[in-house]
Write an enzyme that holds these catalytic residues in place. Sequence first.
Site, PDB file in Angstrom:
ATOM      1  N   HIS A   1       0.845  -1.195   0.000  1.00  0.00           N
ATOM      2  CA  HIS A   1       0.000   0.000   0.000  1.00  0.00           C
ATOM      3  C   HIS A   1       0.877   1.241   0.000  1.00  0.00           C
ATOM      4  CE1 HIS A   1      -3.010   2.903   0.710  1.00  0.00           C
ATOM      5  NE2 HIS A   1      -2.699   3.128   1.974  1.00  0.00           N
TER       6      HIS A   1
ATOM      7  N   HIS B   1       0.751   5.812  -0.990  1.00  0.00           N
ATOM      8  CA  HIS B   1       0.034   7.006  -1.464  1.00  0.00           C
ATOM      9  C   HIS B   1       0.907   7.689  -2.509  1.00  0.00           C
ATOM     10  CE1 HIS B   1      -1.772   7.177   2.885  1.00  0.00           C
ATOM     11  NE2 HIS B   1      -2.377   6.261   2.134  1.00  0.00           N
TER      12      HIS B   1
ATOM     13  N   HIS C   1      -7.831   7.836  -2.081  1.00  0.00           N
ATOM     14  CA  HIS C   1      -6.941   7.279  -1.056  1.00  0.00           C
ATOM     15  C   HIS C   1      -5.553   6.976  -1.608  1.00  0.00           C
ATOM     16  CE1 HIS C   1      -6.351   3.993   2.268  1.00  0.00           C
ATOM     17  NE2 HIS C   1      -5.315   4.797   2.130  1.00  0.00           N
TER      18      HIS C   1
ATOM     19  N   ASP D   1       2.350  -4.728 -20.672  1.00  0.00           N
ATOM     20  CA  ASP D   1       3.198  -5.806 -20.146  1.00  0.00           C
ATOM     21  C   ASP D   1       2.821  -6.157 -18.709  1.00  0.00           C
ATOM     22  OD1 ASP D   1       4.736  -5.800 -22.468  1.00  0.00           O
ATOM     23  OD2 ASP D   1       6.384  -4.647 -21.587  1.00  0.00           O
TER      24      ASP D   1
ATOM     25  N   TYR E   1       8.991 -13.297 -21.433  1.00  0.00           N
ATOM     26  CA  TYR E   1      10.032 -12.300 -21.159  1.00  0.00           C
ATOM     27  C   TYR E   1      10.935 -12.719 -19.990  1.00  0.00           C
ATOM     28  CZ  TYR E   1      11.978  -7.868 -19.510  1.00  0.00           C
ATOM     29  OH  TYR E   1      12.814  -6.890 -19.075  1.00  0.00           O
TER      30      TYR E   1
HETATM   31 ZN   LIG Z   1      -3.420   4.710   2.996  1.00  0.00          ZN
END
Ligand SMILES: [Zn+2]
Length: 217
Positions: A95, A97, A160, A120, A214
């Site tokens: 995660h 930002h 978010h 790709d 690849y």
């Molecule tokens: Zn967050």
Amino acid sequence: MDVDQLRKDLVGLHDDLIRWGLVVWTAGNVSARVPGENLFVIKPSGVTYDQLTPESMVVCDLDGQLVDGAFAPSSDTAAHAYVYREMPEVGGVVHTHSTYATAWAARGEPVPCVLTAMADEFGAEIPVGPFALIGNDDIGKGIVATLRGHRSPAVLMQNHGVFTIGKSARAAVKAAVMCEDVARTVHIARQLGEPLPIAQSDIDKLYDRYQNVYGQR
Ligand SMILES: [Zn+2]
């Protein structure tokens, strides 16, 4: 792959978030499923990147409850846990930002697949997931509902930021790096006009070649 090795790997992968410019302060986190166990390892909450050590990483069960560790787990732990519960093929979750990708999330706009590098890695647009508040399973539900059956390993959660999945934590970090890179390039392309589309049949060919042919085998 034991827990101690995963703890060490996660320190290096969090360094990668810094190295590739995806995070500031304590935002952002990486987790890794413990193979064969109903457990995953994740960043502790509120610990700065330069203070992360293998010992500081925390082990949680798939309900997001702390199993082993001196710190509280990341505040995003419930979202990671939900993904591991619902998507058994996922071995790592990230995660961030990161700026450009999150700018697309702020508009609730998917990043269109207009670069061969995107075809790709993502094989499609990078989709937008629903707006969801932290504190229950809503973020996890939004991630899974958007990515299940989608080629993209990245979702832009509206207003978010980015969640990515992979067979390993390293693969999820790679997807987060690539997501930011293509979000930036397509954003810049947009400044002087509309990017040219790539035919779906060509996206399919590029995706298939990259995913199956690849690289070093
Ligand atoms: Zn967050």
